[in-house]
Scaffold this active site. Structure first.
Site, mmCIF file in Angstrom:
data_model
loop_
_atom_site.group_PDB
_atom_site.id
_atom_site.type_symbol
_atom_site.label_atom_id
_atom_site.label_comp_id
_atom_site.label_asym_id
_atom_site.label_seq_id
_atom_site.Cartn_x
_atom_site.Cartn_y
_atom_site.Cartn_z
ATOM 1 N NE ARG A 261 -35.045 22.260 -69.804
ATOM 2 C CZ ARG A 261 -33.823 22.911 -69.296
ATOM 3 N NH1 ARG A 261 -32.924 21.222 -69.281
ATOM 4 N NH2 ARG A 261 -33.369 23.616 -69.193
ATOM 5 N NE ARG A 276 -34.787 12.477 -70.226
ATOM 6 C CZ ARG A 276 -33.431 13.565 -70.488
ATOM 7 N NH1 ARG A 276 -33.786 14.650 -71.116
ATOM 8 N NH2 ARG A 276 -32.764 12.738 -69.413
ATOM 9 C CB SER A 351 -25.499 21.898 -66.463
ATOM 10 O OG SER A 351 -25.511 20.458 -66.557
#
Length: 425
Positions: A261, A276, A351
């Protein structure tokens, strides 16, 4: 993707769903394009029907030696044929505009999703575990991790910011976590293991909703393929353009893959540490189900993710996301947030989303209910079971000792080759 029939039949309900997402009404604009598209298609169909009819009449006129009529019919067919390409181009342009408009609209939220603007409005559903009472000030993993094998400098030297090299006992712990998660999801929870491609075409990312809107969050290769941001893309698209046999549903898939990402929208967030990263590993869970199965699958998938945290004895809470914090393709999402002692707060580690038929429409993934002639769109669900790097951070911080070492959780012992504690080098 949205059901144009639903918008035609219940435009007010569609606009009400958009309003909950904070969007202006769009049904009138969509239906105007839809009406234009259907009108052009009708003209094309009528023109083709008239061409067929006139062509047949030409033969009859010539057989009757009525050459004047035959010539007139030939001229009519030629005119219809000459005008068809312009209509076809118009049909494609309007159809593309309608598809692009529908593709840019996020999924409509489920009725029980709370209103809210951002993560501050998420609703806590439950908590599990009690945060450890340290007899020393708990440290941030970014501070004590390098002595245990978190090589931030080496990763940055090789690739730049948000890349980390894991070395020695740290790499072993990371691998142990990943293998434990994968073994649990395939064994205890019954997900089928898949080793999917990491490079995909545009169509796959369109199907799961990353394209066209979120291209800047992705990495693209020079030949036009994309590195997957999550194995959800590869796993869910395994049923793209399929009519899935009803007796095979629900399908439950899992994969341990690297994920990539760009983190384009996270400037300044979590710049220290391993939380992250541009490249990380994750055990992904995907379910493909009939509509009446999807809510049960959502519960089941969340429980599968929670089970990993419970086995690792990591305190966490379950959050129901508000509309403003929910992803583009989701109709309902639970986040699992693990306790990080250094921050004295809970941070997202998984999630778990029910996307309804939103992705299936984009992928044309269907099934045929028993006894029915028409196919229906499937429901798709996805979740992390879990993000390996963030779980590593949680283990490091929750199991840290005053001397800088980290105790290895008991359930990882079979994967650690006799290592019971990570010791500073």
């Amino acid at each position: 993707m949205h059901d144009i029939r639903f918008i035609r039949e219940t435009p007010a309900a569609f606009d009400a769903g958009l309003a909950r997402r904070g969007l202006a009404p769009l049904s009138a604009e969509i239906l105007a394009l839809d009406e234009q598209s259907r009108s052009i298609k009708t003209q094309l169909q009528q023109g083709q029907a008239r061409r067929n009819e006139a062509s047949k009449a030409i033969g009859q006129a010539m057989a009757a030696r009525d050459m004047a009529k035959a010539d007139a019919l030939k001229a009519e067919v030629a005119a219809l044929k000459e005008g068809a390409p312009a209509l076809e181009a118009q049909d494609k342009a309007v159809g593309d505009a309608l598809t692009a408009m529908l593709a840019a609209i996020p999924n409509l939220p489920a009725d029980d999703v709370p209103q809210g603007a951002d993560e501050a409005d998420n609703v806590e559903v439950s908590r599990w575990g009690t945060p450890r009472d340290f007899d020393f000030p708990p440290q941030d993993h970014a501070d004590f991790g390098p002595a245990l094998g978190l090589d931030f400098e080496g990763g940055a030297k090789l690739s730049g910011a948000r890349f980390t090299a894991l070395r020695g006992q740290m790499a072993r712990l990371h691998r142990a976590l990943a293998q434990y998660m994968l073994d649990t999801q395939t064994g205890a929870n019954g997900y089928e293991e898949v080793n999917p491609p990491l490079l995909v075409r545009d169509e796959a990312l369109f199907g799961t909703g990353q394209l066209p809107k979120f291209a800047e969050d992705l990495f693209r290769t020079t030949d036009g393929r994309w590195l997957i941001p999550t194995a959800e893309v590869s796993l869910t698209n395994l049923v793209a353009d399929h009519i899935v046999p009803t007796d095979s549903l629900p399908i439950r898939l899992t994969a341990l893959t690297p994920c990539f990402r760009s983190e384009a929208g996270s400037a300044g967030r979590d710049t220290r540490g391993f939380i992250r990263q541009h490249q990380f590993e994750k055990v992904e869970l995907v379910a493909i189900a009939k509509p009446e199965q999807s809510e049960v699958e959502h519960e089941r998938m969340c429980a599968a993710a929670e089970g990993i945290l419970q086995a690792l004895d990591l305190p966490y809470r379950k959050m129901l996301l508000c509309i403003g914090d929910m992803g583009f393709g989701a109709r309902k999402t639970w986040d699992l947030e693990v306790w990080l002692p250094s921050q004295a707060t809970y941070r997202e580690i998984s999630s778990v989303s029910n996307c309804g038929d939103f992705q299936a429409r984009r992928m044309n993934a269907r099934y045929k209910p028993e006894g029915e002639k028409q196919t229906r769109f499937l429901h798709t669900l996805n979740g992390s079971g879990l993000a390996v790097g963030r779980t590593l951070v949680a283990v490091l911080e929750n199991y840290q000792q005053a001397d800088g070492s980290v105790t290895v959780p008991d359930v990882l012992a079979p994967y650690m080759g006799g290592i019971t504690k990570l010791e500073p080098r």
